[in-house]
Design an enzyme around this catalytic site. Structure first.
Site, PDB file in Angstrom:
ATOM      1  N   TYR A 240      -1.080  -3.591  -7.062  1.00 59.70           N
ATOM      2  CA  TYR A 240      -0.911  -4.312  -5.796  1.00 59.70           C
ATOM      3  C   TYR A 240      -2.232  -4.383  -5.016  1.00 59.70           C
ATOM      4  O   TYR A 240      -2.928  -3.366  -4.865  1.00 59.70           O
ATOM      5  CB  TYR A 240       0.185  -3.668  -4.920  1.00 59.70           C
ATOM      6  CG  TYR A 240       0.101  -4.191  -3.513  1.00 59.70           C
ATOM      7  CD1 TYR A 240       0.540  -5.489  -3.220  1.00 59.70           C
ATOM      8  CD2 TYR A 240      -0.521  -3.469  -2.501  1.00 59.70           C
ATOM      9  CE1 TYR A 240       0.393  -6.021  -1.952  1.00 59.70           C
ATOM     10  CE2 TYR A 240      -0.676  -3.991  -1.224  1.00 59.70           C
ATOM     11  CZ  TYR A 240      -0.213  -5.274  -0.959  1.00 59.70           C
ATOM     12  OH  TYR A 240      -0.381  -5.812   0.291  1.00 59.70           O
TER      13      TYR A 240
ATOM     14  N   SER B 215      -1.414  -3.446  10.287  1.00 59.17           N
ATOM     15  CA  SER B 215      -1.056  -4.345   9.188  1.00 59.17           C
ATOM     16  C   SER B 215       0.170  -5.180   9.557  1.00 59.17           C
ATOM     17  O   SER B 215       1.153  -4.663  10.090  1.00 59.17           O
ATOM     18  CB  SER B 215      -0.755  -3.523   7.944  1.00 59.17           C
ATOM     19  OG  SER B 215      -1.891  -2.742   7.630  1.00 59.17           O
TER      20      SER B 215
ATOM     21  N   ARG C  41       0.837  -1.191   0.000  1.00 57.35           N
ATOM     22  CA  ARG C  41       0.000   0.000   0.000  1.00 57.35           C
ATOM     23  C   ARG C  41       0.873   1.243   0.000  1.00 57.35           C
ATOM     24  O   ARG C  41       1.965   1.255   0.552  1.00 57.35           O
ATOM     25  CB  ARG C  41      -0.904   0.021   1.236  1.00 57.35           C
ATOM     26  CG  ARG C  41      -2.083  -0.936   1.153  1.00 57.35           C
ATOM     27  CD  ARG C  41      -3.007  -0.791   2.361  1.00 57.35           C
ATOM     28  NE  ARG C  41      -2.341  -1.202   3.582  1.00 57.35           N
ATOM     29  CZ  ARG C  41      -1.811  -0.387   4.470  1.00 57.35           C
ATOM     30  NH1 ARG C  41      -1.872   0.938   4.305  1.00 57.35           N
ATOM     31  NH2 ARG C  41      -1.219  -0.844   5.553  1.00 57.35           N
TER      32      ARG C  41
ATOM     33  N   LYS D  60      -9.735  -2.360   1.570  1.00 58.77           N
ATOM     34  CA  LYS D  60      -9.448  -1.202   2.419  1.00 58.77           C
ATOM     35  C   LYS D  60     -10.218   0.031   1.934  1.00 58.77           C
ATOM     36  O   LYS D  60     -10.691   0.826   2.736  1.00 58.77           O
ATOM     37  CB  LYS D  60      -7.940  -0.932   2.467  1.00 58.77           C
ATOM     38  CG  LYS D  60      -7.133  -2.087   3.082  1.00 58.77           C
ATOM     39  CD  LYS D  60      -7.604  -2.355   4.485  1.00 58.77           C
ATOM     40  CE  LYS D  60      -7.206  -3.666   5.109  1.00 58.77           C
ATOM     41  NZ  LYS D  60      -5.851  -3.955   5.383  1.00 58.77           N
TER      42      LYS D  60
ATOM     43  N   CYS E 148       0.559  -7.403  11.841  1.00 65.74           N
ATOM     44  CA  CYS E 148       0.797  -7.530  13.281  1.00 65.74           C
ATOM     45  C   CYS E 148       0.022  -8.684  13.909  1.00 65.74           C
ATOM     46  O   CYS E 148      -0.165  -8.730  15.120  1.00 65.74           O
ATOM     47  CB  CYS E 148       0.482  -6.222  13.986  1.00 65.74           C
ATOM     48  SG  CYS E 148       1.691  -4.937  13.618  1.00 65.74           S
TER      49      CYS E 148
ATOM     50  N   HIS F 225     -10.716  -2.265  11.351  1.00 64.97           N
ATOM     51  CA  HIS F 225      -9.626  -3.129  10.861  1.00 64.97           C
ATOM     52  C   HIS F 225      -9.412  -4.257  11.876  1.00 64.97           C
ATOM     53  O   HIS F 225      -8.416  -4.283  12.591  1.00 64.97           O
ATOM     54  CB  HIS F 225      -8.359  -2.262  10.713  1.00 64.97           C
ATOM     55  CG  HIS F 225      -7.240  -2.916   9.972  1.00 64.97           C
ATOM     56  ND1 HIS F 225      -5.938  -2.459  10.051  1.00 64.97           N
ATOM     57  CD2 HIS F 225      -7.208  -3.957   9.111  1.00 64.97           C
ATOM     58  CE1 HIS F 225      -5.164  -3.205   9.275  1.00 64.97           C
ATOM     59  NE2 HIS F 225      -5.903  -4.123   8.707  1.00 64.97           N
TER      60      HIS F 225
ATOM     61  N   ASP G 236      -9.496  -9.651   8.834  1.00 63.54           N
ATOM     62  CA  ASP G 236      -8.966  -8.308   8.546  1.00 63.54           C
ATOM     63  C   ASP G 236      -9.959  -7.173   8.802  1.00 63.54           C
ATOM     64  O   ASP G 236      -9.556  -6.104   9.228  1.00 63.54           O
ATOM     65  CB  ASP G 236      -8.491  -8.249   7.090  1.00 63.54           C
ATOM     66  CG  ASP G 236      -7.535  -7.095   6.822  1.00 63.54           C
ATOM     67  OD1 ASP G 236      -6.540  -6.963   7.560  1.00 63.54           O
ATOM     68  OD2 ASP G 236      -7.785  -6.309   5.887  1.00 63.54           O
TER      69      ASP G 236
ATOM     70  N   ARG H 148       1.991 -12.194  -0.561  1.00 62.24           N
ATOM     71  CA  ARG H 148       0.672 -12.505  -0.008  1.00 62.24           C
ATOM     72  C   ARG H 148       0.022 -13.693  -0.694  1.00 62.24           C
ATOM     73  O   ARG H 148       0.351 -14.026  -1.836  1.00 62.24           O
ATOM     74  CB  ARG H 148      -0.246 -11.285  -0.187  1.00 62.24           C
ATOM     75  CG  ARG H 148       0.263 -10.045   0.548  1.00 62.24           C
ATOM     76  CD  ARG H 148      -0.744  -9.479   1.472  1.00 62.24           C
ATOM     77  NE  ARG H 148      -0.152  -8.521   2.392  1.00 62.24           N
ATOM     78  CZ  ARG H 148      -0.692  -8.208   3.563  1.00 62.24           C
ATOM     79  NH1 ARG H 148      -1.808  -8.774   3.957  1.00 62.24           N
ATOM     80  NH2 ARG H 148      -0.118  -7.335   4.362  1.00 62.24           N
TER      81      ARG H 148
HETATM   82  P1  GTP Z   1      -2.430  -7.684   7.390  1.00 60.93           P
HETATM   83  O1  GTP Z   1      -2.941  -8.705   6.456  1.00 60.93           O
HETATM   84  O2  GTP Z   1      -1.350  -6.823   6.809  1.00 60.93           O
HETATM   85  O3  GTP Z   1      -3.507  -6.833   7.978  1.00 60.93           O
HETATM   86  O4  GTP Z   1      -1.636  -8.459   8.574  1.00 60.93           O
HETATM   87  P2  GTP Z   1      -2.145  -9.306   9.838  1.00 60.93           P
HETATM   88  O5  GTP Z   1      -2.443  -8.375  10.969  1.00 60.93           O
HETATM   89  O6  GTP Z   1      -3.203 -10.247   9.442  1.00 60.93           O
HETATM   90  O7  GTP Z   1      -0.808 -10.086  10.255  1.00 60.93           O
HETATM   91  P3  GTP Z   1      -0.437 -11.643  10.124  1.00 60.93           P
HETATM   92  O8  GTP Z   1      -1.293 -12.513  10.998  1.00 60.93           O
HETATM   93  O9  GTP Z   1      -0.379 -11.987   8.703  1.00 60.93           O
HETATM   94  O10 GTP Z   1       1.027 -11.647  10.734  1.00 60.93           O
HETATM   95  C1  GTP Z   1       2.068 -10.876  10.213  1.00 60.93           C
HETATM   96  C2  GTP Z   1       3.396 -11.371  10.683  1.00 60.93           C
HETATM   97  O11 GTP Z   1       3.443 -11.417  12.104  1.00 60.93           O
HETATM   98  C3  GTP Z   1       3.715 -12.776  10.186  1.00 60.93           C
HETATM   99  O12 GTP Z   1       5.062 -12.825   9.780  1.00 60.93           O
HETATM  100  C4  GTP Z   1       3.487 -13.642  11.395  1.00 60.93           C
HETATM  101  O13 GTP Z   1       4.282 -14.786  11.377  1.00 60.93           O
HETATM  102  C5  GTP Z   1       3.828 -12.715  12.567  1.00 60.93           C
HETATM  103  N1  GTP Z   1       3.028 -13.051  13.760  1.00 60.93           N
HETATM  104  C6  GTP Z   1       1.687 -13.216  13.812  1.00 60.93           C
HETATM  105  N2  GTP Z   1       1.271 -13.559  15.061  1.00 60.93           N
HETATM  106  C7  GTP Z   1       2.379 -13.574  15.823  1.00 60.93           C
HETATM  107  C8  GTP Z   1       2.612 -13.854  17.214  1.00 60.93           C
HETATM  108  O14 GTP Z   1       1.704 -14.151  18.001  1.00 60.93           O
HETATM  109  N3  GTP Z   1       3.904 -13.764  17.639  1.00 60.93           N
HETATM  110  C9  GTP Z   1       4.922 -13.438  16.802  1.00 60.93           C
HETATM  111  N4  GTP Z   1       6.148 -13.381  17.311  1.00 60.93           N
HETATM  112  N5  GTP Z   1       4.750 -13.193  15.487  1.00 60.93           N
HETATM  113  C10 GTP Z   1       3.496 -13.246  15.004  1.00 60.93           C
HETATM  114  C1  SPV Z   2      -3.045  -4.416   5.367  1.00 57.43           C
HETATM  115  O1  SPV Z   2      -2.047  -3.811   4.948  1.00 57.43           O
HETATM  116  O2  SPV Z   2      -3.602  -4.139   6.452  1.00 57.43           O
HETATM  117  C2  SPV Z   2      -3.596  -5.552   4.585  1.00 57.43           C
HETATM  118  C3  SPV Z   2      -3.067  -5.781   3.268  1.00 57.43           C
HETATM  119  O3  SPV Z   2      -4.501  -6.211   5.045  1.00 57.43           O
HETATM  120  S1  SPV Z   2      -3.737  -4.665   2.132  1.00 57.43           S
HETATM  121  O4  SPV Z   2      -4.913  -5.276   1.527  1.00 57.43           O
HETATM  122  O5  SPV Z   2      -2.695  -4.433   1.141  1.00 57.43           O
HETATM  123  O6  SPV Z   2      -4.118  -3.436   2.777  1.00 57.43           O
HETATM  124 MN    MN Z   3      -5.006  -5.639   7.117  1.00 58.61          MN
END
Ligand code: GTP
Ligand code: SPV
Ligand code: MN
Length: 596
Positions: free
Chosen positions: A207, A258, A79, A216, A260, A236, A287, A380
Site C-alpha cells: 500500500y 490525513s 498505513r 512519509k 482532512c 505534513h 501533502d 487513491r
Molecule cells: P491525505 O492525502 O490522507 O493526507 O488527505 P488530505 O488531507 O489531502 O485530504 P483530502 O483533501 O483528500 O480530503 C479528504 C476528504 O475530506 C475527502 O473526502 C474530501 O471530500 C473531504 N473534504 C476536503 N475538504 C473538505 C471541506 O472543506 N469540507 C468538507 N466537508 N469536506 C472536505
Molecule cells: C496520509 O495518510 O497522510 C497520506 C496517504 O497522505 S499515505 O501516503 O498513505 O500516507
Molecule cells: Mn497526507
C-alpha cells in the site's frame, strides 16, 4: 522504443551503493536486478509487464489515456501505524508517540523476514530525489523494491532515474530504502525507520503510504529528524499560492491530518464572485512541505514531491474539479470501482449515479444496491503534478516560495471554531501541539475517534515529539519575518450531524481573512483562545446556507468545552515529561487563565 527491462548493468560505480545493493540482494535473493533509468520506454515496458500479470489493468485509452487500475491486497489498504517503528539507538529519542525497537534487533528480525523474499522476482533499483535534483533542498534516495506498482508510482511521485545517480555520484549521502512485498503477511508487516543510519525497510505491504518510501518515510519521518539537526522543518503541509485582485501572490502552508482536506484546499476553485474579482489559486504541494529560513529572513517552502497521492472518494467536478482533471491521464488508481461498461473508474461521490455493471475495489461484481461501498474509503489516485490545471509556476523552483501564514486544522465536530489566529509564534506552536482530529480511513483502525495529532505529525515525526516542539520554538527565534499562525476547522457539525460550513472552494473566504491578518493589519477580536474575525470580516455573500447567525455560530468559542480541552491537554502533555518545552506549559497556563 527499446526495452531496457532486464538491464542489470549498474548505473553507477559508487562502491558503497553497490555494496549495499549487493548485501540486500544476498538476503532477498531476487532472480534479477533492474536499474530504473527513468526512460519512458522502460516504464512503458514495465506497465505492459504488470498488465500481463494482472498487477495492473489498463483503462479506457480514449477517456483515460495512460491510466491504470491497481488493487492492493484487501488486508493491506492503508498505513499501519502500529507496525511503524522509529529505531533510534536510544529508546527515549523515539519518544512516547512512536513505536520503538532496538536497531540491531530490528535489522536481525527484518533480515530474517526478507530472507529469500524476492526469490523468483526482479529487484528494481529506483534512484529518486525528493525536491528538484541539484537544489539546496534536495535529498536523494535509492529504493529497492520487488513491485512494479511501486516503480511506476515512484516515477509519478518523485523525480527518478539517471540525473539522481549523477547527483549522488560517489557520495554515501543517500537514503537506503528497502521494500519487499514478501508474502504480504500482516503479521510480519513492518515499516521500520533507522534515522541515525538514513535507512528505511518496509516489508510485507504493497500500500502506497507504506511502500512509496520517498513520501512519509523519507520526506517526513527521516526528514523531520534531519531538519532538527540541520535547522529546518519537514512538515505534513500543503502549499498554496493565492493571487489577489491587485496581482499580489501570497503563499500559505497548511497542516491537516490525513484525509482532512489538504489536497482539496491545495487546488481549490474560488467562489464565482472571487474569480470575477481576479482571485487565482496556484498549487505548489498537497501533502508535504520542507521549510527553510531564507537569506531575507522569511520562511521558504518547497514541496519535495512530484505528484499527488490523493483520496479518491468525495473527489468530483464540484468539490475538486482540478484534482479530477489531474487524474485524466497517466494516473494510477488504487482500490476504486471499475466500470465495466466503458472501462473507466468510479468512487463514492464521483457522480450521483453509480455504474450498474461494475467491479468493487476487491474486483468482485458489485452494485450500489448491495448497500456496500464500491471503492475503499482510502482508495487513491497517483497523478503527476504537471497534470494539475492550477499547478504553480513555482512548482519546480529550487528556492521555493515565501510563506505568509501557517495554518493548522483538523476534523472537529464541536470545540474548534472556523478560524482563529495565535497571539504570536510560541502560542502558534502551542495551537499546533494541541491539534486534535477525528481519525480517518487513511490509517488502519477505528474511524471517527478524536485523538491528539500535533501539527498533523503524530504518525510522521521521526523523533521525540517534545524535542520536535522544542525545534519549532527554536526555529521561531531564528525567523526574522515569522509567518502568522492560524487554526481552522471546516468540519463543525449541527445537531443533525451535517457540516455547517460549505467548505472546499468557499474556504477561500477564510483564507482571505488569514491573508488580511498577515499582511493588511485588519482588526480582530481578542478571545481566550486567540484572535478571531469580526463576523462581518468573513465574506459570506452568495452563500445559500450561511447567514450572519450561522457565521457567529461557527466562530463561537464554548468556554466550558475549552476548559475541558485544556484539562485534556494537561494529561496529554504529561506524557512528554521533561522534554515538554517550558514555553508550551506557559502557553497552557496562560490559556487557562484567560478562560477563567
Ligand atoms: P491525505 O492525502 O490522507 O493526507 O488527505 P488530505 O488531507 O489531502 O485530504 P483530502 O483533501 O483528500 O480530503 C479528504 C476528504 O475530506 C475527502 O473526502 C474530501 O471530500 C473531504 N473534504 C476536503 N475538504 C473538505 C471541506 O472543506 N469540507 C468538507 N466537508 N469536506 C472536505
Ligand atoms: C496520509 O495518510 O497522510 C497520506 C496517504 O497522505 S499515505 O501516503 O498513505 O500516507
Ligand atoms: Mn497526507
Amino acid at each position: 522504443m527499446t526495452s531496457s527491462i532486464g538491464t542489470d548493468n549498474p548505473m553507477t560505480t559508487n562502491t558503497r551503493m553497490l555494496n549495499w545493493i549487493g548485501d540486500v540482494a544476498k538476503i532477498a535473493k531476487p532472480t534479477s536486478i533492474v536499474w530504473i533509468t527513468g526512460d519512458p520506454g522502460q516504464l512503458e515496458d514495465l506497465r505492459n509487464e504488470a498488465c500481463g500479470t494482472g498487477e495492473l489493468e489498463r483503462l479506457n485509452e480514449e477517456l483515460l489515456p495512460g491510466c491504470v487500475l491497481h488493487r492492493s491486497n484487501p488486508n493491506d489498504v492503508a498505513r499501519v501505524e502500529d507496525r511503524t517503528f522509529i529505531c533510534s539507538h536510544k529508546k527515549e529519542n523515539a519518544g512516547p508517540t512512536n513505536n520503538w525497537m532496538d536497531p540491531a534487533e530490528m535489522y536481525a528480525k527484518l533480515n530474517g523476514i526478507l530472507e529469500g523474499g524476492m526469490t523468483g522476482r526482479t529487484m528494481y533499483v529506483i534512484p529518486f530525489s525528493m525536491s528538484v535534483v541539484g537544489s539546496p533542498f534536495a535529498k536523494y534516495g535509492i529504493e529497492l523494491t520487488d513491485s512494479i506498482y511501486v516503480v511506476l508510482s515512484m516515477a509519478i511521485m518523485t523525480r527518478i532515474g539517471k540525473p539522481v545517480i549523477d547527483a549522488i555520484g560517489d557520495s554515501d549521502d543517500f537514503t537506503r530504502g528497502v521494500h519487499s512485498k514478501v508474502k504480504l503477511d500482516p503479521q510480519d508487516r513492518y515499516i521500520a525507520h533507522f534515522p541515525e543510519d538514513n535507512t528505511i525497510i518496509s516489508l510485507n505491504s504493497g500500500y502506497g503510504g507504506n511502500v512509496l518510501l520517498g513520501k512519509k518515510c523519507l520526506a517526513l519521518r527521516l526528514a523531520s529528524f534531519l531538519g532538527k539537526q540541520e535547522g529546518w522543518l519537514a512538515e505534513h503541509m500543503l502549499i498554496l499560492g493565492i493571487e489577489n485582485p491587485q496581482g499580489e501572490v501570497r503563499y500559505v502552508a497548511a497542516a491537516f491530518p490525513s484525509a482532512c482536506g489538504k489536497t482539496n484546499l491545495a487546488m481549490l476553485i474560488p467562489p464565482a464572485h472571487y474569480i470575477k474579482e481576479g482571485w487565482k489559486i496556484y498549487c505548489v504541494g498537497d501533502d508535504i512541505a520542507w521549510l527553510r529560513i531564507g537569506e531575507d529572513g522569511r520562511l521558504w517552502a518547497v514541496n519535495p514531491e512530484f505528484g499527488f497521492f490523493g483520496v479518491a472518494p468525495g473527489t468530483n467536478a464540484k468539490t475538486n474539479p482540478n484534482a479530477l482533471e489531474t487524474t485524466k491521464k497517466n494516473t494510477i488508481f488504487t482500490n476504486v470501482v471499475k466500470n465495466l461498461d466503458d472501462n473507466t473508474v468510479w468512487w463514492e461521490g464521483l457522480t450521483d449515479i453509480p455504474p450498474t455493471n461494475a467491479l468493487n475495489w476487491k474486483g468482485e461484481p458489485w452494485t450500489a444496491a448491495s448497500g456496500e461501498k464500491g471503492a475503499h474509503p482510502n482508495s487513491r489516485f497517483t497523478a503527476p503534478a504537471e497534470n494539475c490545471p492550477c499547478v504553480s509556476p513555482e512548482f519546480n523552483s529550487t528556492k521555493g516560495v515565501p510563506i505568509s501564514a501557517i495554518i493548522f486544522g483538523g476534523r472537529r465536530a464541536k470545540t474548534a471554531p472556523l478560524v482563529y489566529q495565535s497571539r504570536d509564534w510560541n502560542h502558534g506552536v502551542f495551537v499546533g501541539s494541541i491539534m486534535a482530529s477525528e481519525t480517518t480511513a487513511a490509517k488502519e483502525g477505528a474511524v471517527g475517534v478524536v485523538r491528539r495529532d500535533p501539527m498533523a505529525m503524530l504518525p510522521f515525526c521521526g523523533y521525540h515529539m517534545g524535542d520536535y516542539w522544542g525545534h519549532w520554538i527554536e526555529m521561531g527565534k531564528k525567523i526574522k519575518h515569522q509567518p502568522k499562525i492560524f487554526n481552522v476547522n471546516w468540519f463543525r457539525t449541527n445537531e443533525q450531524g451535517k457540516f455547517i460550513w460549505p467548505g472546499f472552494g468557499d474556504n477561500l473566504r477564510v483564507l482571505e481573512w488569514i491573508l488580511k491578518r498577515s499582511h493588511d493589519g485588519i482588526d480582530a477580536v481578542d478571545t481566550p483562545i486567540g484572535m478571531m474575525p469580526n463576523p462581518k470580516d468573513i465574506d459570506i455573500s452568495h452563500l445559500d446556507d450561511v447567514n450572519d447567525d450561522v457565521i457567529r455560530d461557527l466562530l463561537n468559542v464554548d468556554v466550558d468545552l475549552w476548559k475541558q480541552e485544556m484539562e485534556n491537554v494537561k494529561d496529554f502533555y504529561a506524557g512528554f515529561g521533561d522534554r515538554l518545552p517550558k514555553e508550551l506549559m506557559e502557553e497552557l497556563n496562560a490559556t487557562e487563565n484567560r478562560l477563567k
